[in-house]
Design a protein around this motif. Structure first.
Motif, PDB file in Angstrom:
ATOM      1  N   GLY A 119       0.775  -1.229   0.000  1.00 37.13           N
ATOM      2  CA  GLY A 119       0.000   0.000   0.000  1.00 37.13           C
ATOM      3  C   GLY A 119       0.807   1.281   0.000  1.00 37.13           C
ATOM      4  N   LEU A 120       2.127   1.182   0.159  1.00 39.87           N
ATOM      5  CA  LEU A 120       2.964   2.386   0.252  1.00 39.87           C
ATOM      6  C   LEU A 120       4.038   2.483  -0.827  1.00 39.87           C
ATOM      7  CD1 LEU A 120       3.597   2.713   4.098  1.00 39.87           C
ATOM      8  CD2 LEU A 120       1.895   3.904   2.712  1.00 39.87           C
ATOM      9  N   GLY A 121       4.556   1.348  -1.286  1.00 45.67           N
ATOM     10  CA  GLY A 121       5.612   1.385  -2.290  1.00 45.67           C
ATOM     11  C   GLY A 121       6.935   0.867  -1.769  1.00 45.67           C
ATOM     12  N   ASP A 122       8.016   1.359  -2.376  1.00 46.89           N
ATOM     13  CA  ASP A 122       9.353   0.823  -2.137  1.00 46.89           C
ATOM     14  C   ASP A 122      10.226   1.793  -1.345  1.00 46.89           C
ATOM     15  OD1 ASP A 122       8.586  -1.378  -3.685  1.00 46.89           O
ATOM     16  OD2 ASP A 122       9.274  -0.428  -5.527  1.00 46.89           O
ATOM     17  N   PHE A 123      10.977   1.217  -0.403  1.00 42.75           N
ATOM     18  CA  PHE A 123      11.828   1.996   0.487  1.00 42.75           C
ATOM     19  C   PHE A 123      13.127   1.257   0.720  1.00 42.75           C
ATOM     20  CE2 PHE A 123       7.454   2.914   1.427  1.00 42.75           C
ATOM     21  CZ  PHE A 123       7.410   4.288   1.585  1.00 42.75           C
ATOM     22  N   LEU A 124      14.158   2.007   1.053  1.00 44.14           N
ATOM     23  CA  LEU A 124      15.442   1.440   1.455  1.00 44.14           C
ATOM     24  C   LEU A 124      15.832   2.047   2.788  1.00 44.14           C
ATOM     25  CD1 LEU A 124      18.095  -0.147   0.998  1.00 44.14           C
ATOM     26  CD2 LEU A 124      18.960   1.894  -0.191  1.00 44.14           C
ATOM     27  N   ASP A 125      16.042   1.180   3.788  1.00 47.79           N
ATOM     28  CA  ASP A 125      16.604   1.605   5.070  1.00 47.79           C
ATOM     29  C   ASP A 125      18.083   1.258   5.033  1.00 47.79           C
ATOM     30  OD1 ASP A 125      14.029   2.203   5.944  1.00 47.79           O
ATOM     31  OD2 ASP A 125      13.795   0.311   7.021  1.00 47.79           O
ATOM     32  N   ILE A 126      18.938   2.262   5.225  1.00 45.71           N
ATOM     33  CA  ILE A 126      20.372   2.015   5.366  1.00 45.71           C
ATOM     34  C   ILE A 126      20.668   2.150   6.850  1.00 45.71           C
ATOM     35  CG2 ILE A 126      22.704   2.683   4.715  1.00 45.71           C
ATOM     36  CD1 ILE A 126      21.570   3.935   2.175  1.00 45.71           C
ATOM     37  N   GLU A 127      21.226   1.087   7.437  1.00 44.87           N
ATOM     38  CA  GLU A 127      21.357   1.006   8.889  1.00 44.87           C
ATOM     39  C   GLU A 127      22.785   0.674   9.307  1.00 44.87           C
ATOM     40  OE1 GLU A 127      20.054  -2.583  11.683  1.00 44.87           O
ATOM     41  OE2 GLU A 127      18.316  -1.439  10.993  1.00 44.87           O
ATOM     42  N   VAL A 128      23.200   1.326  10.399  1.00 44.50           N
ATOM     43  CA  VAL A 128      24.475   1.018  11.044  1.00 44.50           C
ATOM     44  C   VAL A 128      24.209   0.943  12.547  1.00 44.50           C
ATOM     45  CG1 VAL A 128      26.812   1.852  11.558  1.00 44.50           C
ATOM     46  CG2 VAL A 128      25.862   2.152   9.258  1.00 44.50           C
ATOM     47  N   ILE A 129      24.709  -0.106  13.183  1.00 43.51           N
ATOM     48  CA  ILE A 129      24.612  -0.231  14.639  1.00 43.51           C
ATOM     49  C   ILE A 129      25.912   0.312  15.218  1.00 43.51           C
ATOM     50  CG2 ILE A 129      24.338  -1.807  16.599  1.00 43.51           C
ATOM     51  CD1 ILE A 129      21.886  -1.791  14.753  1.00 43.51           C
ATOM     52  N   SER A 130      25.807   1.352  16.066  1.00 50.80           N
ATOM     53  CA  SER A 130      27.018   1.981  16.607  1.00 50.80           C
ATOM     54  C   SER A 130      26.678   2.838  17.812  1.00 50.80           C
ATOM     55  CB  SER A 130      27.666   2.855  15.522  1.00 50.80           C
ATOM     56  OG  SER A 130      28.767   3.543  16.050  1.00 50.80           O
ATOM     57  N   ASP A 131      27.625   2.964  18.716  1.00 47.27           N
ATOM     58  CA  ASP A 131      27.479   3.894  19.836  1.00 47.27           C
ATOM     59  C   ASP A 131      27.829   5.315  19.410  1.00 47.27           C
ATOM     60  OD1 ASP A 131      26.665   1.910  21.623  1.00 47.27           O
ATOM     61  OD2 ASP A 131      28.735   1.425  22.181  1.00 47.27           O
ATOM     62  N   ASP A 132      28.519   5.441  18.288  1.00 44.17           N
ATOM     63  CA  ASP A 132      28.909   6.744  17.749  1.00 44.17           C
ATOM     64  C   ASP A 132      27.912   7.141  16.652  1.00 44.17           C
ATOM     65  OD1 ASP A 132      30.046   8.962  16.513  1.00 44.17           O
ATOM     66  OD2 ASP A 132      32.094   8.163  16.626  1.00 44.17           O
ATOM     67  N   GLU A 134      27.110  10.000  15.202  1.00 41.04           N
ATOM     68  CA  GLU A 134      27.594  10.861  14.111  1.00 41.04           C
ATOM     69  C   GLU A 134      28.412  10.078  13.095  1.00 41.04           C
ATOM     70  OE1 GLU A 134      26.307  13.806  13.542  1.00 41.04           O
ATOM     71  OE2 GLU A 134      25.164  13.381  15.353  1.00 41.04           O
ATOM     72  N   GLU A 135      29.256   9.179  13.575  1.00 37.49           N
ATOM     73  CA  GLU A 135      30.047   8.332  12.667  1.00 37.49           C
ATOM     74  C   GLU A 135      29.130   7.414  11.865  1.00 37.49           C
ATOM     75  OE1 GLU A 135      32.988   6.373  10.540  1.00 37.49           O
ATOM     76  OE2 GLU A 135      33.003   8.319  11.538  1.00 37.49           O
ATOM     77  N   ALA A 136      28.102   6.880  12.513  1.00 31.98           N
ATOM     78  CA  ALA A 136      27.147   6.008  11.821  1.00 31.98           C
ATOM     79  C   ALA A 136      26.430   6.780  10.712  1.00 31.98           C
ATOM     80  CB  ALA A 136      26.141   5.429  12.813  1.00 31.98           C
ATOM     81  N   LYS A 137      25.994   8.001  11.013  1.00 33.02           N
ATOM     82  CA  LYS A 137      25.307   8.814  10.001  1.00 33.02           C
ATOM     83  C   LYS A 137      26.259   9.180   8.857  1.00 33.02           C
ATOM     84  CE  LYS A 137      21.628  10.715  12.830  1.00 33.02           C
ATOM     85  NZ  LYS A 137      20.946  11.907  13.317  1.00 33.02           N
ATOM     86  N   ARG A 138      27.514   9.450   9.181  1.00 30.16           N
ATOM     87  CA  ARG A 138      28.488   9.760   8.142  1.00 30.16           C
ATOM     88  C   ARG A 138      28.631   8.571   7.190  1.00 30.16           C
ATOM     89  NH1 ARG A 138      32.951   8.461   6.459  1.00 30.16           N
ATOM     90  NH2 ARG A 138      33.451   7.056   8.153  1.00 30.16           N
ATOM     91  N   LYS A 139      28.721   7.372   7.764  1.00 29.65           N
ATOM     92  CA  LYS A 139      28.856   6.152   6.960  1.00 29.65           C
ATOM     93  C   LYS A 139      27.607   5.927   6.109  1.00 29.65           C
ATOM     94  CE  LYS A 139      30.820   2.380   5.609  1.00 29.65           C
ATOM     95  NZ  LYS A 139      31.916   2.456   4.650  1.00 29.65           N
TER      96      LYS A 139
END
Length: 169
Positions: A119-132, A134-139
């Motif tokens: 009912g909504l379409g196509d999506f991509l979740d890009i995920e990183v597990i990290s305590d940091d 900002e570094e995860a978002k940069r990656k």
């Protein structure tokens, strides 16, 4: 901490780009998520993975305004209907069903969850597990740029929000 950014995508196009990056397909899942009506920033759901028979009770706390940072706890349970009944008897009200077909890819510490949401379409979740965070978002954004994804492709709303919005139009 689970850090993820969700993008609206064209399924076949992005799948090809992910594979060209060298990411490996880890698994394919058909998921049915039943969310319960609890106040944000908390999320409570039961996930049934139809093709594997797994059932997972999950709690998430959203840690930011963009729905990109989550504290998540999950536990596998044996019986979907019984855990559903327990939650209902505890006073939790059923809210929204989210049904999706998911391909999970991995490249190093980056996970790609390519979803076709009913009912909504196509999506991509890009995920990183990290305590940091900002570094995860940069990656995440480094990989997103390689996939030619842009800020305007980001979908900050939760799937259950999108389903409710669609239902009210």
């Amino acid at each position: 901490m689970e850090v993820e950014v969700k993008f609206r995508v064209l399924l076949d196009e992005i799948k090809e780009k992910i594979e060209k990056l060298g990411a490996e397909l880890v698994r394919e899942e058909v998921q049915e998520d039943l969310y319960f009506d609890i106040p944000l920033p908390n999320l409570l759901r039961i996930r049934r993975i139809v093709n594997t028979g797994e059932i997972i009770l999950g709690y998430k706390e959203i840690k930011d305004q963009k729905n990109e940072e989550f504290d998540e706890i999950e536990v596998e349970v044996k019986d979907f209907d019984k855990i559903r009944e327990i939650l209902k008897r505890l006073g939790f009200k059923e809210d929204t069903w989210v049904k999706k077909h998911r391909h999970v890819y991995r490249l190093g510490n980056v996970t790609f969850e390519l979803n076709h949401v009913e009912g909504l379409g196509d999506f991509l979740d890009i995920e990183v597990i990290s305590d940091d965070v900002e570094e995860a978002k940069r990656k995440i954004w480094e990989v997103a740029r390689e996939l030619e994804l842009k800020e305007e492709d980001v979908e900050p709303r939760l799937y259950q929000e999108l389903i409710k919005e669609k239902g009210s139009t």
